[in-house]
Write an enzyme that holds these catalytic residues in place. Structure first.
Site, mmCIF file in Angstrom:
data_model
loop_
_atom_site.group_PDB
_atom_site.id
_atom_site.type_symbol
_atom_site.label_atom_id
_atom_site.label_comp_id
_atom_site.label_asym_id
_atom_site.label_seq_id
_atom_site.Cartn_x
_atom_site.Cartn_y
_atom_site.Cartn_z
ATOM 1 C CG HIS A 1 -1.830 -1.221 1.173
ATOM 2 N ND1 HIS A 1 -1.829 -2.176 2.148
ATOM 3 C CD2 HIS A 1 -2.698 -1.644 0.229
ATOM 4 C CE1 HIS A 1 -2.683 -3.138 1.818
ATOM 5 N NE2 HIS A 1 -3.217 -2.836 0.658
ATOM 6 C CG ASN B 1 6.789 -1.737 6.704
ATOM 7 O OD1 ASN B 1 7.559 -1.330 5.836
ATOM 8 N ND2 ASN B 1 6.684 -1.167 7.881
ATOM 9 C CG HIS B 2 0.621 -3.215 4.606
ATOM 10 N ND1 HIS B 2 -0.291 -2.186 4.517
ATOM 11 C CD2 HIS B 2 1.011 -3.252 5.905
ATOM 12 C CE1 HIS B 2 -0.430 -1.620 5.709
ATOM 13 N NE2 HIS B 2 0.354 -2.244 6.571
ATOM 14 C CG LEU B 3 6.808 -6.998 1.696
ATOM 15 C CD1 LEU B 3 6.763 -6.061 2.877
ATOM 16 C CD2 LEU B 3 7.997 -7.933 1.820
#
Lengths: 205, 549
Positions: free
Chosen positions: B329, B482-484
């Site tokens: 995101h 950090n929303h891989l």
């Protein structure tokens, strides 16, 4: 009111470690609570006498008190601040000691800052202020942490929240009304200016 | 109960799992509970919560102010993860939006849920059909209805508190209620919603992996306001809870064990993985079923590193899609001083979020958004700003209090589209301490996201006006969240996707790659609950496969 944190719910114990400049904090207990019950008292260090490198020039503590307007500063933290500056920036520390005599004749922060400016030492006075407020001496890779919960920045909001990592008043206590704000609202010359570039302050959610 | 069998450092188990994070640990817990022998290998070390808390408190002010969430976590010298304070250049980023892919992740037993904020969102039903409904992106290989029971199970496994009131749910299509009602809002959340909701911004409670009462061995959240980088008391869900539960049932977890090779048999089934231990001795793990659940980047890197004669472009990569379609995101921040005190910093770090523009016809043209009202204490930025003003004494104290009480930080998330050119490849020049190639990542977001940024900026200007904002500012560089996601994308066609609807690899009958990697549409919400739900769906598929065998 002393600004080190200890209340019936959460206890913060601050003491020097073998690694100079480090801070050890321990949450000793979490229990029942009420917003009105918070007391802020100093935790006693385990060792009655600080190691030689943390022996403090009493003039430095006096300077720190007059410059910040906080008269309950922890002498051990003051020693860490002093040793920290001496280690990472000896030239700046030498100029800092030149502020000590000014603190004998200027009793409050604005007067002392004014005198420092007249003596060409205001940058040093700001550096010392920043160390007490942020709990960190200096900046960049050489920066040294001298305090966490004791950092003065947490003092002005101590009736509303604890330093992060510590519990303020227990589960769901944040539902209660916050304290009266007691300071004037922010003002600006122009209402709602157009969006402008600004570096991010926090990166992730 | 069957236990893994060790022989001279090698191991044999029914199920071999690589990656002891939220997805791997939940699968391990389920399969060991069904009587299978399970071993988990994690590249990183075991962590001690108290030590990480102390490491965070001992970080210099500047690092804490810069959200150096990766810094307090010890790393194994053999398993680096990206660091930025100072940079360790483990990942080489390129492309016009490279800065938006500066990821933080934790390579350790328990994974990155050590430093998440425990937001447990579901995708919307429409998010599963982006291509069909809006003509952009990709459809999932499964529907919302197929994943819904697993969303329920994931919420129940993680102990999620969410609004029982359906009008506050996003989405409200649920077959079971939350275990516990929403984490109660603080004054600021209530007041902010009261001001913005008449204009359609729809601020709702964030479903969270914590409770305000003790639950399943976890203490009640007492609002330490330090969810990121670490909950000091373990009230927040963290995969270490499932790791420990799985271990108590007989799962063996091997830390500091870096898998670097994958052996396949004549039928292209996975026969074994090989790993280096902390002393760089090599070992072999054989099993009947295999799971690789590191994260989008580390899973893709391993699959590429493990290329073998039968799979010359990498494991599971006959489609050439491994490492592609990377997403996160795209984030930015809006900060201002409101005309009334909202007092952020009391309670967990995020509790309310505007979802009014999570969906709409505009998604055929530009990105949706969600806007989190950050509840991270503003004392640190307030102090930075007040010190810059050169104040001392009472004026300094008052300014810190003013900025801490009236300060607002809104964290906005935009939805990227899956794009094969956003790709992780192996560096030809940089290697880690074990000699394994480091990752290179190319990242380009395109007009869809940038137009979404423009639309969100206009909404934020309006929100600012509702509070007569002072010092209104919007960041202009997109940041990572950090929303891989992506890297092993899900699809029905093995020619253009890596896994099927159960996260099973198209190329290998006994290999599953569940987690963020398969997610075909990012939505705007944190991906962990969807990752966990996909993991539990994969666990059922693995269970069926082991019963058949």
């Amino acid at each position: 009111m002393p600004n080190r944190l200890e209340n019936e719910e959460c206890t913060v114990i601050l003491r020097p470690t073998t690694r100079r400049g480090a801070v050890v904090g321990v949450v000793a207990s979490v229990g029942a609570l009420s917003l009105g019950s918070i007391r802020w008292v100093a935790a006693q260090p385990e060792s009655p006498k600080p190691p030689p490198e943390l022996q403090l020039d009493s003039g430095f503590l006096d300077l720190s008190q007059k410059l910040t307007g906080h008269f309950d500063l922890d002498p051990q933290t003051a020693a860490r601040v002093s040793v920290g500056f001496a280690r990472i920036d000896p030239a700046l520390f030498a100029r800092m000691t030149a502020l000590i005599p000014l603190a004998r004749t200027n009793q409050d922060p604005p007067a002392l800052m004014k005198a420092a400016k007249a003596a060409g030492l205001d940058d040093v006075a700001h550096a010392l202020t920043a160390a007490w407020y942020t709990g960190t001496v200096g900046s960049g890779p050489k920066a040294e942490v001298v305090a966490y919960a004791d950092a003065l920045m947490y003092w002005p909001v101590r009736d509303a929240m604890a330093p992060p990592t510590y519990c303020f008043a227990g589960p769901a206590s944040w539902q209660q009304q916050p304290p009266a704000v007691g300071v004037s609202p922010p003002v600006s010359a122009a209402p709602t200016p157009a969006p402008v570039a600004h570096p991010p302050e926090s990166k992730a959610q | 109960m069957k236990a893994p069998v060790f022989n001279n450092g090698d191991v044999e188990a029914d199920l071999v799992i690589v990656g002891a994070g939220v997805v791997g640990a939940m699968i391990a817990d389920q399969l060991v509970g069904e009587g299978h022998s399970v071993v988990m290998l994690d590249a990183g070390p075991r962590l001690d919560r108290g030590q990480v808390v102390e490491n965070w408190r001992n970080l210099p002010f500047e690092s804490r102010a810069g959200s150096a969430y990766d810094a307090p976590f010890p790393q194994s010298p053999h398993a680096p993860a990206p660091l930025y304070f100072p940079p360790n250049n483990y990942v080489a980023l390129s492309g016009p939006d490279a800065a938006a892919y500066k990821q933080d992740y934790v390579r350790a037993v328990g994974g990155t849920t050590w430093h998440w904020a425990a937001s447990c969102w579901r995708h919307l039903p429409v998010d599963f059909r982006m291509r069909s409904i809006y003509g952009v992106g990709r459809d999932w290989a499964i529907s919302y209805d197929e994943l819904e029971p697993y969303y329920c199970r994931a919420e129940e496994e993680m102990g999620v508190s969410g609004p029982l009131d359906a009008t506050k749910q996003s989405p409200s299509q649920r077959s079971r209620p939350y275990l516990s009602d929403m984490v109660p809002w603080g004054y600021g959340d209530e007041r902010f919603a009261e001001v913005v909701n008449p204009y359609g911004y729809n601020s709702v409670p964030i479903p969270q992996g914590r409770m305000v009462k003790p639950w399943n061995g976890r203490p009640a959240c007492c609002g330490n306001n330090n969810c990121q980088p670490i909950c000091p008391i373990g009230a927040m869900y963290n995969a270490i809870h499932h790791v420990q539960r799985a271990e108590s049932k007989g799962v063996r977890v091997l830390a500091e064990s870096v898998v670097y090779a994958i052996d396949t048999d004549a039928n292209n089934r996975v026969a074994a993985v090989r790993w280096y231990d902390a002393d760089r001795r090599t070992h072999r793990g054989t099993g009947r079923a295999f799971v690789i659940a590191c994260n989008s980047m580390e899973t893709a890197r391993l699959l590429l590193l493990a290329a073998n004669p039968m799979n010359p472009t990498g494991i599971a990569n006959s489609s050439d899609q491994v490492g592609r379609n990377l997403m996160d995101h795209s984030g930015f921040h809006c900060t201002f001083l409101a005309n009334e005190p909202l007092w952020p910093g009391r309670g967990p770090v995020q509790s309310s979020c505007m979802v009014g523009f999570r969906d709409g016809a505009f998604r055929s043209e530009y990105s949706a958004n969600k806007m989190i009202l950050s509840n991270i204490s503003r004392v640190v930025p307030a102090t930075q700003q007040a010190l810059k003003l050169g104040l001392v004494g009472k004026a300094l104290d008052d300014e810190i209090r003013r900025r801490a009480a009236f300060g607002v930080d809104i964290s906005i998330s935009l939805e990227p589209l899956p794009d094969p050119k956003n790709r992780l490849t192996l560096s030809k020049t940089r290697r880690d301490a074990l000699g394994l190639a480091c990752p290179d990542v190319y990242y380009e977001l395109g007009a869809y996201v940038h137009k979404g940024y423009d639309a969100a900026s206009k909404q934020l200007a309006h929100i600012g006006s509702l509070f007569n904002a002072v010092e209104f500012a919007i960041t202009t560089t997109l940041n990572a969240n950090n929303h891989l996601m992506g890297g092993t994308i899900m699809g029905t066609d093995p020619k253009d996707s890596v896994v099927d609807g159960d996260c099973g690899a198209h190329d290998h009958a006994n290999l599953w790659l569940p987690g963020g990697g398969p997610i075909p549409s990012a939505s705007v919400v944190n991906s962990t609950l969807s990752m966990a739900a996909l993991g539990l769906k994969a666990a059922d598929a693995i269970s069926r496969a082991l019963r058949r065998a």
